[in-house]
Design an enzyme around this catalytic site. Structure first.
Site, mmCIF file in Angstrom:
data_model
loop_
_atom_site.group_PDB
_atom_site.id
_atom_site.type_symbol
_atom_site.label_atom_id
_atom_site.label_comp_id
_atom_site.label_asym_id
_atom_site.label_seq_id
_atom_site.Cartn_x
_atom_site.Cartn_y
_atom_site.Cartn_z
ATOM 1 N NE ARG A 71 40.987 45.793 -84.755
ATOM 2 C CZ ARG A 71 40.764 44.484 -84.966
ATOM 3 N NH1 ARG A 71 40.717 44.012 -86.197
ATOM 4 N NH2 ARG A 71 40.601 43.666 -83.968
ATOM 5 N NE ARG A 140 40.392 42.063 -90.916
ATOM 6 C CZ ARG A 140 40.194 41.485 -89.730
ATOM 7 N NH1 ARG A 140 40.921 41.828 -88.693
ATOM 8 N NH2 ARG A 140 39.277 40.551 -89.580
ATOM 9 C CE LYS A 203 40.775 37.737 -88.615
ATOM 10 N NZ LYS A 203 41.065 37.688 -87.169
ATOM 11 C CE LYS A 205 44.988 39.917 -88.940
ATOM 12 N NZ LYS A 205 45.187 39.454 -87.559
ATOM 13 C CB CYS A 425 45.213 39.561 -76.882
ATOM 14 S SG CYS A 425 44.338 38.425 -75.802
ATOM 15 C CB CYS A 431 37.867 39.533 -76.453
ATOM 16 S SG CYS A 431 37.978 38.350 -77.805
ATOM 17 C CB CYS A 470 40.941 32.463 -76.890
ATOM 18 S SG CYS A 470 40.939 33.290 -78.483
ATOM 19 C CB CYS A 474 44.868 38.851 -80.766
ATOM 20 S SG CYS A 474 43.339 38.207 -81.458
HETATM 21 FE FE1 SRM Z 1 42.674 39.422 -83.266
HETATM 22 C C1 SRM Z 1 39.593 38.058 -83.453
HETATM 23 C C2 SRM Z 1 41.637 41.618 -80.990
HETATM 24 C C3 SRM Z 1 45.547 41.136 -83.664
HETATM 25 C C4 SRM Z 1 44.086 36.691 -84.780
HETATM 26 N N1 SRM Z 1 40.886 39.810 -82.431
HETATM 27 C C5 SRM Z 1 39.724 39.168 -82.675
HETATM 28 C C6 SRM Z 1 38.542 39.887 -82.014
HETATM 29 C C7 SRM Z 1 38.008 40.884 -82.988
HETATM 30 C C8 SRM Z 1 37.436 38.988 -81.436
HETATM 31 C C9 SRM Z 1 36.256 38.737 -82.321
HETATM 32 O O1 SRM Z 1 36.413 38.179 -83.425
HETATM 33 O O2 SRM Z 1 35.161 39.069 -81.910
HETATM 34 C C10 SRM Z 1 39.307 40.590 -80.847
HETATM 35 C C11 SRM Z 1 38.654 41.854 -80.299
HETATM 36 C C12 SRM Z 1 38.952 41.997 -78.821
HETATM 37 C C13 SRM Z 1 38.516 43.272 -78.260
HETATM 38 O O3 SRM Z 1 37.621 43.266 -77.386
HETATM 39 O O4 SRM Z 1 39.064 44.310 -78.608
HETATM 40 C C14 SRM Z 1 40.689 40.722 -81.456
HETATM 41 N N2 SRM Z 1 43.392 41.139 -82.563
HETATM 42 C C15 SRM Z 1 42.851 41.852 -81.550
HETATM 43 C C16 SRM Z 1 43.787 42.951 -81.086
HETATM 44 C C17 SRM Z 1 43.076 44.207 -80.624
HETATM 45 C C18 SRM Z 1 44.667 42.377 -79.964
HETATM 46 C C19 SRM Z 1 45.428 43.412 -79.152
HETATM 47 O O5 SRM Z 1 45.268 43.361 -77.927
HETATM 48 O O6 SRM Z 1 46.160 44.211 -79.709
HETATM 49 C C20 SRM Z 1 44.645 43.099 -82.345
HETATM 50 C C21 SRM Z 1 44.068 44.076 -83.325
HETATM 51 C C22 SRM Z 1 44.902 44.187 -84.537
HETATM 52 C C23 SRM Z 1 44.506 45.279 -85.490
HETATM 53 O O7 SRM Z 1 44.714 46.424 -85.144
HETATM 54 O O8 SRM Z 1 44.044 44.954 -86.581
HETATM 55 C C24 SRM Z 1 44.546 41.700 -82.928
HETATM 56 N N3 SRM Z 1 44.475 39.038 -84.156
HETATM 57 C C25 SRM Z 1 45.570 39.846 -84.102
HETATM 58 C C26 SRM Z 1 46.728 39.116 -84.522
HETATM 59 C C27 SRM Z 1 48.144 39.643 -84.549
HETATM 60 C C28 SRM Z 1 48.576 40.147 -85.890
HETATM 61 O O9 SRM Z 1 47.759 40.268 -86.807
HETATM 62 O O10 SRM Z 1 49.755 40.421 -86.021
HETATM 63 C C29 SRM Z 1 46.314 37.833 -84.825
HETATM 64 C C30 SRM Z 1 47.226 36.649 -85.243
HETATM 65 C C31 SRM Z 1 47.652 36.727 -86.652
HETATM 66 C C32 SRM Z 1 46.625 36.108 -87.538
HETATM 67 O O11 SRM Z 1 45.742 36.813 -88.005
HETATM 68 O O12 SRM Z 1 46.681 34.884 -87.733
HETATM 69 C C33 SRM Z 1 44.885 37.800 -84.601
HETATM 70 N N4 SRM Z 1 41.957 37.689 -84.041
HETATM 71 C C34 SRM Z 1 42.713 36.676 -84.561
HETATM 72 C C35 SRM Z 1 41.849 35.555 -84.845
HETATM 73 C C36 SRM Z 1 42.283 34.196 -85.453
HETATM 74 C C37 SRM Z 1 42.289 34.273 -86.926
HETATM 75 C C38 SRM Z 1 42.534 32.912 -87.552
HETATM 76 O O13 SRM Z 1 43.097 32.860 -88.630
HETATM 77 O O14 SRM Z 1 42.128 31.900 -86.991
HETATM 78 C C39 SRM Z 1 40.541 35.948 -84.461
HETATM 79 C C40 SRM Z 1 39.253 35.111 -84.551
HETATM 80 C C41 SRM Z 1 38.661 35.107 -85.909
HETATM 81 O O15 SRM Z 1 39.063 35.808 -86.816
HETATM 82 O O16 SRM Z 1 37.727 34.316 -86.061
HETATM 83 C C42 SRM Z 1 40.653 37.289 -83.944
HETATM 84 FE FE1 SF4 Z 2 40.137 37.736 -77.934
HETATM 85 FE FE2 SF4 Z 2 41.448 35.483 -78.255
HETATM 86 FE FE3 SF4 Z 2 42.159 37.601 -79.659
HETATM 87 FE FE4 SF4 Z 2 42.666 37.556 -77.106
HETATM 88 S S1 SF4 Z 2 43.525 36.138 -78.618
HETATM 89 S S2 SF4 Z 2 41.741 39.268 -78.193
HETATM 90 S S3 SF4 Z 2 40.968 36.430 -76.288
HETATM 91 S S4 SF4 Z 2 40.253 36.556 -79.839
#
Ligand code: SRM
Ligand code: SF4
Length: 549
Positions: A71, A140, A203, A205, A425, A431, A470, A474
């Site tokens: 990323r 981030r 993390k 943000k 997502c 993922c 899930c 995201c």
């Molecule tokens: Fe996310 C984890 C993809 C934006 C909340 N996110 C992941 C992971 C890395 C899975 C992992 O931990 O192994 C996913 C990778 C999937 C893949 O195969 O590519 C993933 N997140 C994404 C992306 C690519 C979704 C998309 O389709 O665009 C976004 C990448 C953003 C970036 O460029 O940095 C993405 N993730 C978000 C957002 C939206 C935002 O930030 O505006 C959120 C919700 C906001 C937040 O952070 O609360 C988000 N991602 C999470 C979480 C839950 C965090 C939490 O506080 O519980 C996880 C799981 C974790 O961190 O344990 C996670």
């Molecule tokens: Fe993976 Fe869940 Fe984030 Fe979708 S919402 S990219 S399934 S961690």
């Protein structure tokens, strides 16, 4: 409770180096050591495997098909033509061909094999791109409103994304040593006052919104920064804290939360204020339970007033009362626009952020041809779309012809508002946390929803539909008028009732339902909405007024 395993890994990592160099040299496996799997995230990468091929590999007694997702760190989401060419080259040579635009305004490449990580990072480095701190327990990618119409202010506000990103970068040289074979630097130069050897508990943000636009979903962030202008001049920012989406099914202690506004600070006070917020989270965040470690939980534990005064004490800056602002638009402004400098912009619809080619539209070819002209730049939006930007009037025809030729304009114009504004997502197949499909399924579900919308004369209705595989959220599904959150393969929780501009969360409507029930429910709801809505009433407001959730 003892500190989490990740805390130990961070502390013992020798400034994020761990044993990554050794892991890379191990040719017996496509994987890296377990502790390095946590550390590689701080370098902007994730170890993954192809989940579609797990069974086949297991039957052949082969290890999982491990690969890496990278990323990019791209504050404000801008790529030059030259950088796009390098990105294109990497996606043809080292990764899966799809260039994925993320919900945080940057790009991800998937499927990079272990031995191809270094060449990938090296190619990016030649065009001044890096992936440092794009993941991990650090700040981030800092996101900022992408809409070019507001360029008078955009450039100045945009510069804060860059400055905040720099301010909160870890000071370690590990990335340069491991991936770019650069020389070691003296430990003194690596001393990190902010992160020390602990980094953040989780993390972190930051988003910057430029009212009336909220394309960044500013309240979903740990730190929400809202630009305040007077007489077309930037005077400062309203600052909020404690947003986040992540939830864990069955864990009642977890919840989505919108950032709470702390107050207004002058523009030259922003960096100090955000830095202070970051140190409060560093020192007060939960380091035992990662599920409860985000700033939102820290704030709710401390109480907002105590959190605010601790921040003020550390920054030496008192928050002034919040200034008036209005957020009106969250979706992208598709099509052509011209800014105050007479430069042209084209916002193209990229379904679920996947830049690739198919019979319908050749996005990847089009953007490559545009990059080759050197006559445009590329801006990503948090709705997973792309803005072909900064085009001189004399170059507009050339760029337009490329977009036409590859069907980009036709597809952008033909998409219904419900399809254009939808977000999904990544989920399967990469993922590891996905329980259900999202980006591979939402487009076909929307096709079925469009039939219902059409039946009730709602085809032109602005409607935000978001799906995640899930509950981590995201795609920010808890801020959608219709949100789907995967619970198991083919099953989703359905949420309703968020507003259209990202200031109100939705609520659960039905649990664990399959497509048939989703469509039946929507048929009833949308029929009712069509017959009984008030003038200009958004669907999210309607379901609340009617007490549907
Ligand atoms: Fe996310 C984890 C993809 C934006 C909340 N996110 C992941 C992971 C890395 C899975 C992992 O931990 O192994 C996913 C990778 C999937 C893949 O195969 O590519 C993933 N997140 C994404 C992306 C690519 C979704 C998309 O389709 O665009 C976004 C990448 C953003 C970036 O460029 O940095 C993405 N993730 C978000 C957002 C939206 C935002 O930030 O505006 C959120 C919700 C906001 C937040 O952070 O609360 C988000 N991602 C999470 C979480 C839950 C965090 C939490 O506080 O519980 C996880 C799981 C974790 O961190 O344990 C996670
Ligand atoms: Fe993976 Fe869940 Fe984030 Fe979708 S919402 S990219 S399934 S961690």
């Amino acid at each position: 409770m003892a500190e989490s395993v990740v805390e130990k890994i961070k502390k013992e990592s020798n400034s994020l180096r761990g044993t990554l160099k050794e892991s890379l040299l191990d040719e017996h496996t496509g994987a890296i050591r377990e502790s390095d799997q946590a550390l590689i995230k701080f370098h902007g990468m994730y170890m993954q495997d192809d989940r579609d091929r797990r069974e086949e590999r297991a039957a052949k007694r082969l290890e999982r098909l491990y690969s890496y997702m990278i990323r990019l760190r791209l504050p404000g989401g801008l790529l030059s033509a030259q950088q796009w060419l390098a990105l294109h080259e990497v996606s043809e040579q080292y990764s899966s061909p799809v260039i994925k635009i993320t919900t945080r305004q940057t790009i991800q490449l998937h499927g990079i094999l272990k031995h191809d990580i270094k060449p990938t990072i090296k190619t990016f480095d030649t065009v001044k791109l890096d992936s440092i701190a794009a993941c991990g327990d650090v700040n981030r990618n800092v996101i900022a409103s992408a809409h070019p119409r507001f360029s008078v202010l955009h450039e100045e506000i945009f510069s804060y994304a860059e400055r905040l990103s720099k301010l909160l970068l870890p000071k370690t040289n590990a990335y340069y040593e491991i991936w770019l074979d650069k020389e070691k630097i003296s430990p003194d130069r690596e001393r990190d006052e902010l992160y020390q050897d602990r980094y953040f508990p989780r993390k972190f943000k930051i988003a910057i919104a430029i009212p009336p636009y909220n394309d960044v979903d500013v309240f979903a962030n740990d730190v929400a920064v809202i630009a305040i202008t007077e007489k077309n001049k930037l005077i400062g920012f309203n600052v909020g804290a404690g947003g986040g989406m992540g939830v864990t099914h069955g864990n009642e202690a977890t919840y989505p939360r919108l950032a709470s506004i702390l107050g207004f600070v002058k523009k030259d006070e922003l960096l100090k204020t955000v830095y202070a917020i970051a140190t409060v989270q560093r020192d007060f965040g939960d380091r035992n339970d990662r599920k409860l470690a985000r700033l939102k939980y820290t704030i709710d534990r401390m109480g907002i007033d105590a959190f605010k005064s601790e921040t003020e004490k550390r920054s030496g800056i008192k928050f002034l009362p919040e200034k008036y602002y209005e957020l009106k638009i969250r979706h992208d402004e598709y099509g052509w626009h011209q800014n105050h400098e007479k430069l042209f912009y084209y916002t193209a619809f990229v379904e679920t952020g996947r830049v690739c080619d198919d019979d319908n539209v050749q996005l990847k070819k089009a953007f490559y041809e545009i990059a080759k002209t050197g006559k445009a730049q590329f801006r990503f939006t948090c709705n997973q779309n792309i803005i072909i930007s900064d085009i001189l009037p004399e170059d507009k025809n050339e760029i337009e012809n490329i977009l036409q030729w590859h069907n980009v304009i036709k597809v952008t114009e033909a998409a219904t508002p419900a399809r254009r504004d939808a977000v999904a997502c990544v989920a399967l197949n990469t993922c590891p946390l996905a329980l259900a499909e999202a980006q591979r399924y939402l487009p076909s579900l929307i096709g079925k929803i469009e039939i219902i919308l059409n039946k009730y004369n709602l085809s032109n209705e602005d409607l935000s539909i978001r799906m995640t595989g899930c509950p981590n959220g995201c795609g920010r599904p808890y801020m959608a008028e219709i949100g789907f959150v995967g619970t198991a393969y083919g099953r989703y929780n359905m949420y309703l009732g968020a507003d259209a501009i990202g200031k109100r969360l939705n609520k659960i409507y039905k649990q664990n339902i399959e497509e048939e029930e989703i469509l039946e429910s929507l048929d009833v709801l949308l029929k009712d909405f069509s017959g009984n809505k008030n003038f200009n009433e958004p669907f999210g407001d309607y379901v609340l007024r009617k007490n549907i959730v």
